[in-house]
Design a protein around this motif. Structure first.
Motif, PDB file in Angstrom:
ATOM      1  N   ALA A  76       0.831  -1.208   0.000  1.00  8.70           N
ATOM      2  CA  ALA A  76       0.000   0.000   0.000  1.00  8.70           C
ATOM      3  C   ALA A  76       0.865   1.256   0.000  1.00  8.70           C
ATOM      4  CB  ALA A  76      -0.936  -0.001   1.206  1.00  8.70           C
ATOM      5  N   LEU A 160      -3.693  -1.607  -6.359  1.00 10.77           N
ATOM      6  CA  LEU A 160      -3.276  -2.245  -5.107  1.00 10.77           C
ATOM      7  C   LEU A 160      -3.992  -3.571  -4.917  1.00 10.77           C
ATOM      8  CD1 LEU A 160      -1.796  -2.303  -2.411  1.00 10.77           C
ATOM      9  CD2 LEU A 160      -3.605  -0.846  -1.459  1.00 10.77           C
ATOM     10  N   PRO A 209      -4.263   3.289   2.224  1.00  7.08           N
ATOM     11  CA  PRO A 209      -2.994   3.584   1.551  1.00  7.08           C
ATOM     12  C   PRO A 209      -2.636   5.064   1.714  1.00  7.08           C
ATOM     13  CG  PRO A 209      -4.500   2.374   0.112  1.00  7.08           C
ATOM     14  CD  PRO A 209      -5.291   2.822   1.292  1.00  7.08           C
TER      15      PRO A 209
END
Length: 216
Positions: A76, A160, A209
């Protein structure tokens, strides 16, 4: 002619009869009681052993989940949208700082640095308005409802999610579900794969993140 037994002799024979009977029954009763106690103790031991084994398995599973979450957090931290598109790390072909890609001289790179510990790593730098280059910041975050950016479309974390599924194996003995939340956050839910029946979630963790914090 046989004489009838005297009352005293008859009484002695009855006592001997009952004494002999009691001497046999008593050991049998003791054996039965000991057997019942042994069976109960054995069952209690088996139950205790299963619970102890199950507890150790849960501890090991939680340790594996902790390791999995640490790797997800590391990924992340690499998510960036500095190029105008959200990627895991600086996209190939883009050199941070300055790149020499125009006849008129140096052109400023939209990515200021390749260091995720630097805040400039995440968001594009403003382009030179004198050039015809697309304005990367507007691609990432744009409050115009007719032309929303990646932040507003909640698409920042898409790379991600793909990276987690491709690069990080699910911990052995666990299930893992990744859910995209609003505001570019993730919810990671872990379950116990060994359970035959539906089991409440073993762990639920929210992932934010660093890039999501730069969305306006």
């Amino acid at each position: 002619m046989t004489r009838p037994a005297a009352p005293a002799a008859l009484h002695r024979r009855q006592r001997l009869h009952w004494d002999r009977g009691f001497s046999v029954v008593e050991p049998l009763l003791v054996v039965v009681l000991i057997s019942i106690a042994a069976i109960g103790a054995s069952e209690m031991w088996r139950v205790s052993n299963r619970q102890r084994q199950r507890s150790n398995e849960r501890i090991a599973l939680n340790v594996a989940i902790d390791s999995d979450l640490a790797r997800i957090q590391e990924l992340a931290a690499e998510l960036t949208c500095c190029s105008g598109a959200c990627t895991m790390g600086i996209p190939s072909g883009i050199t941070p700082y300055l790149i020499n890609g125009a006849a008129t001289g140096d052109v400023e790179s939209p990515c200021a640095t390749d260091n995720p510990l630097d805040d400039r790593y995440f968001f594009p730098r403003n382009d030179n308005p004198a050039t015809t280059t697309v304005n990367e910041p507007d691609l990432v975050s744009n409050q115009d409802p007719n032309n929303p950016g990646l932040c507003e479309r909640n698409e920042v974390v898409d790379p991600l999610i793909s990276a987690i599924e491709e690069q990080i194996d699910v911990p052995a003995g666990a299930t893992r579900t990744i859910t995209k939340l609003a505001n570019n956050r993730l919810l990671v839910t872990y379950g116990d794969a060994s359970r035959d029946v539906e089991d409440p979630a073993l762990r639920i963790e929210r992932i934010t993140p660093p890039m999501a914090l730069f969305c306006s």
